[in-house]
Design an enzyme around this catalytic site. Structure first.
Site, PDB file in Angstrom:
ATOM      1  CD  GLN A 121      -1.104   0.109   3.793  1.00  0.00           C
ATOM      2  OE1 GLN A 121      -2.208   0.059   3.599  1.00  0.00           O
ATOM      3  NE2 GLN A 121      -0.342   0.355   5.072  1.00  0.00           N
ATOM      4  CE1 TYR A 171      20.689  -2.556  16.432  1.00  0.00           C
ATOM      5  CE2 TYR A 171      19.510  -3.149  18.455  1.00  0.00           C
ATOM      6  CZ  TYR A 171      19.550  -2.781  17.168  1.00  0.00           C
ATOM      7  OH  TYR A 171      18.394  -3.078  16.676  1.00  0.00           O
ATOM      8  CG  ASP A 178       5.058  -8.213  12.700  1.00  0.00           C
ATOM      9  OD1 ASP A 178       5.715  -9.380  13.087  1.00  0.00           O
ATOM     10  OD2 ASP A 178       5.303  -7.180  13.109  1.00  0.00           O
TER      11      ASP A 178
END
Ligand SMILES: Cc1cc2nc3c(=O)[nH]c(=O)nc-3n(C[C@H](O)[C@H](O)[C@H](O)COP(=O)(O)OP(=O)(O)OC[C@H]3O[C@@H](n4cnc5c(N)ncnc54)[C@H](O)[C@@H]3O)c2cc1C
Length: 378
Positions: A35, A201, A280
């Site tokens: 999208q 990090y 996810d």
């Protein structure tokens, strides 16, 4: 538009792009839609543990990734108030020997760019801008890799909303040259405080330091780029609970963005027919295990294998993929939640946690993650 033989992927995030490459390399035509018109330059790093890096390497991305990654030498667990290192787990060459692939950290947009360029250069892949609702599904198989708020998941009948974790993650990048040497060293640093923690990090070849501060919070807006206020984070990580070193780190970035954190409980069924979910969209998890993208990358490798085994029956391939992936991703979702509880302990419980970590030691701490980092596609 996809042909009747192609595999259609909705969502060109880390999972969708890796799946496009892995599936195209097995000889399928792939069409991947997103999208978003262009990549958002999100200020965030990502840890790529060996279970994920080995898949990206097998996809032929070594040279492109090596331009961007940093290989941390160790994971340091640090007490927020005293700045004392409670445990050091060896990464670098030791992790590569142990797991057969490197432990890397990288800027998310560098990873996304490497994947997008590889997808664009691959002759069998079409990529386009289009929301899922606009895609006429004429392919042989459909993969929903459209993230935490997946609309494909909803159209498969899974309508429960993601659950808010009661935490927010504040993320920023700061120039490494402005930092004290111990703050820009090639290490993954996990600072444990009371009801808050902090991870940092180096990324982009060590020129920037990625900082993520996670705290209890009621703010629950969705989206990836809400601006956040430096003064507020310094007030929340106060000198009463956080060492001067940690506060110097938090003071270094000029711009912060914040994310409200959500996950979902493990799902019993991911798809139906020749439709499935990945990353996810299937199993969103809290970031306390640094495994959401890694699990999406693993999904991509497994799904490509299963599709290649039964070319003429993608529905059967998808059910096999789901059976293979469900328990591992559910375990990662649960482990991430558990880490979140441990990291966000407050008061005396937080002190006990730090003592326990110090007595466990770095090597044994790392060994607890062998099930994650030692994984290889069957
Ligand atoms: C603070 C934080 C730190 C993290 N750190 C790590 C880490 O160190 N290591 C790690 O492995 N993971 C980490 N993660 C998790 C990781 O970011 C996610 O798990 C990963 O990005 C999931 O990838 P994905 O491709 O499944 O979904 P996404 O990256 O969310 O991609 C989904 C894509 O789908 C598109 N899309 C959405 N809806 C539609 C639609 N309707 N039509 C078309 N396209 C659509 C979106 O534009 C997007 O491009 C972290 C997460 C957070 C919040």
């Amino acid at each position: 538009m996809p042909s009747s033989r192609s595999v259609v992927i909705v969502g060109a995030g880390i999972g969708g792009l890796t799946a496009a490459l892995a599936i195209a390399r097995r000889g399928f035509e792939v069409a991947v839609f997103d999208q978003a018109e262009r990549l958002e330059e999100v200020g965030a790093g990502i840890q790529l543990s060996p279970n994920a890096s080995r898949i990206l390497l097998a996809l032929g991305l070594a040279e492109q990734l090596q331009r961007h990654v940093v290989t941390p030498e160790e994971l340091r667990v640090i007490d927020a108030l005293t700045a004392r290192v409670l445990a050091r787990a060896p990464l670098g060459a030791a992790a590569e020997r142990r797991y057969g692939a490197p432990y890397w950290v990288i800027h998310r947009s560098d990873l996304q760019t490497v994947l997008v360029e590889a997808v664009r250069a691959y002759p069998g892949i079409v990529s386009a801008h289009s929301p899922q609702g606009d895609i006429e599904h004429r392919g042989a198989a459909l993969i929903g890799a459209d993230g935490l708020w997946s609309s494909l998941r909803g159209s498969l009948g899974h309508r429960r909303a993601p659950r808010f974790a009661g935490h927010s993650a504040w993320r920023a990048l700061a120039p490494a040259e402005a930092m004290a040497p111990e703050l820009r060293a090639p290490a993954v640093n996990l600072w444990l405080g009371s009801a808050a923690h902090l991870v940092h990090y180096p990324v982009r070849g060590g020129s920037l330091v990625n900082v993520v501060a996670i705290m209890r919070d009621d703010w629950r807006e969705t989206g990836w780029s809400a601006p956040a206020d430096r003064a507020e984070i310094l007030a929340r990580y106060s000198a009463a609970a956080w060492s001067a070193t940690a506060r110097a780190l938090l003071a270094a970035p000029r711009h912060w963005q914040k994310w409200a954190l959500y996950d979902r409980p493990p799902l019993a069924h991911w798809g139906t027919g020749a439709v499935t979910l990945l990353g996810d969209a299937a199993h969103p998890m809290l970031p306390y295990l640094a495994q959401g993208a890694a699990m999406a990358i693993e999904d991509a490798a497994v799904l490509a294998q299963r599709l290649a085994e039964t070319r003429d029956n993608p529905a059967a391939a998808m059910r096999r993929y789901e059976r293979q992936r469900r328990s591992r991703t559910a375990r990662a979702q649960r482990a991430a939640r558990r880490n979140g509880t441990i990291y966000q302990l407050a008061g005396p419980a937080a002190s006990l946690r730090s003592l326990a970590l110090a007595s466990l030691g770095g090597a044994r701490l790392l060994a607890r993650y062998d099930w994650l980092y030692g994984w290889t596609p069957a």
